[in-house]
Design an enzyme around this catalytic site. Structure first.
Site, PDB file in Angstrom:
ATOM      1  N   GLY A   1       0.778  -1.236   0.000  1.00  0.00           N
ATOM      2  CA  GLY A   1       0.000   0.000   0.000  1.00  0.00           C
ATOM      3  C   GLY A   1       0.807   1.283   0.000  1.00  0.00           C
ATOM      4  CB  SER A   2       4.180   2.317  -1.194  1.00  0.00           C
ATOM      5  OG  SER A   2       4.170   1.980  -2.558  1.00  0.00           O
TER       6      SER A   2
ATOM      7  CG  LEU B   1      -2.312  -8.027  -6.971  1.00  0.00           C
ATOM      8  CD1 LEU B   1      -1.415  -9.139  -6.454  1.00  0.00           C
ATOM      9  CD2 LEU B   1      -1.570  -7.155  -7.975  1.00  0.00           C
TER      10      LEU B   1
ATOM     11  CG  LEU C   1     -10.937  -8.616 -14.461  1.00  0.00           C
ATOM     12  CD1 LEU C   1      -9.922  -7.738 -15.204  1.00  0.00           C
ATOM     13  CD2 LEU C   1     -11.361  -9.773 -15.359  1.00  0.00           C
TER      14      LEU C   1
ATOM     15  CG  ASN D   1      -4.815  -0.194 -11.921  1.00  0.00           C
ATOM     16  OD1 ASN D   1      -4.443  -0.218 -10.744  1.00  0.00           O
ATOM     17  ND2 ASN D   1      -4.359  -1.033 -12.831  1.00  0.00           N
TER      18      ASN D   1
ATOM     19  CG  HIS E   1       0.365  -1.434 -15.709  1.00  0.00           C
ATOM     20  ND1 HIS E   1       0.032  -2.670 -15.196  1.00  0.00           N
ATOM     21  CD2 HIS E   1       1.312  -1.661 -16.647  1.00  0.00           C
ATOM     22  CE1 HIS E   1       0.746  -3.595 -15.808  1.00  0.00           C
ATOM     23  NE2 HIS E   1       1.543  -3.014 -16.693  1.00  0.00           N
TER      24      HIS E   1
ATOM     25  CG  ASP F   1      -2.939  -3.789 -16.907  1.00  0.00           C
ATOM     26  OD1 ASP F   1      -3.273  -3.120 -15.911  1.00  0.00           O
ATOM     27  OD2 ASP F   1      -2.203  -4.789 -16.839  1.00  0.00           O
TER      28      ASP F   1
ATOM     29  CD  GLU G   1       3.998   2.720  -9.176  1.00  0.00           C
ATOM     30  OE1 GLU G   1       3.711   2.502  -7.975  1.00  0.00           O
ATOM     31  OE2 GLU G   1       4.292   1.807  -9.969  1.00  0.00           O
TER      32      GLU G   1
END
EC number: 2.1.2.2
Length: 192
Positions: free
Chosen positions: A13-14, A86, A88, A103, A105, A146, A175
């Site tokens: 959870g960074s 992780l 779907l 999201n 990626h 994605d 990120e």
């Protein structure tokens, strides 16, 4: 009235923490809930540190019931952010929050995306392909891994001597720098 975000995360959870820090003093937006499919995820501790409620769910609850959606609706969640989640996203959740799920990626999509492409799997694939740059993609979520519309991409250089940890570090820096800011820009545009 503040707009309310729910974060879905599966691990450390960074990115979730960077979002919590970013919105902690916001007058317009708050992180109202952290959800996870992993009872041992460190993101639960991070949420607790910020006094943000959490919810742990299993596959049955997520895919075969409306319980997660009902929880989001009951808490008047306006927007959903995936931060290292992780699984779907099921169609019923996408339909409940159309254009309101994003999201991040750890690669420049469409390269190195799809089922099983997360975390170190992505970084190892990027390095094995001999890429000279890596990056991140922030995108809307649809029914496929994605494949949602891209919102923002940023790149970093991969030097010949970079190992997995260096590549991962460079990606995480991007990120943490961009995800909270991009989420804020999008959420401010949605109507309550």
């Amino acid at each position: 009235m503040k707009k309310r975000i729910a974060i879905f995360a599966s691990g450390s959870g960074s990115n979730a923490q960077k979002l919590m820090e970013h919105f902690k003093r916001s007058n317009e937006i708050e992180i109202s809930l952290v959800l996870t499919n992993n009872a041992d995820a460190y993101v639960l501790q991070r949420a607790d540190n910020f006094e943000i409620p959490t919810h742990i769910f299993d596959k049955n609850e997520f895919y075969k019931t409306e319980e997660v959606i009902d929880l989001l609706k009951n808490l008047e969640i306006d927007f959903v952010v995936l931060a290292g989640f992780l699984w779907l996203i099921p169609k019923n959740l996408i339909h409940a929050y159309p254009g309101r799920i994003v999201n991040i990626h750890p690669a420049i999509l469409p390269k190195f995306g799809g089922k099983g492409m997360y975390g170190d799997h992505v970084h190892n694939a990027v390095m094995a392909a001999g890429e000279t740059e890596g990056g991140i993609t922030i995108h809307y979520v649809n029914e496929n891994y994605d494949e949602g519309e891209y919102i923002y991409q940023a790149r970093y250089r991969i030097d010949k001597n970079d190992n997995l940890e260096m590549v991962k570090f460079k990606g995480q820096q991007l990120e943490h720098q961009h995800y909270p800011r991009i989420v804020e820009t999008i959420v401010k545009k949605i109507s309550k």
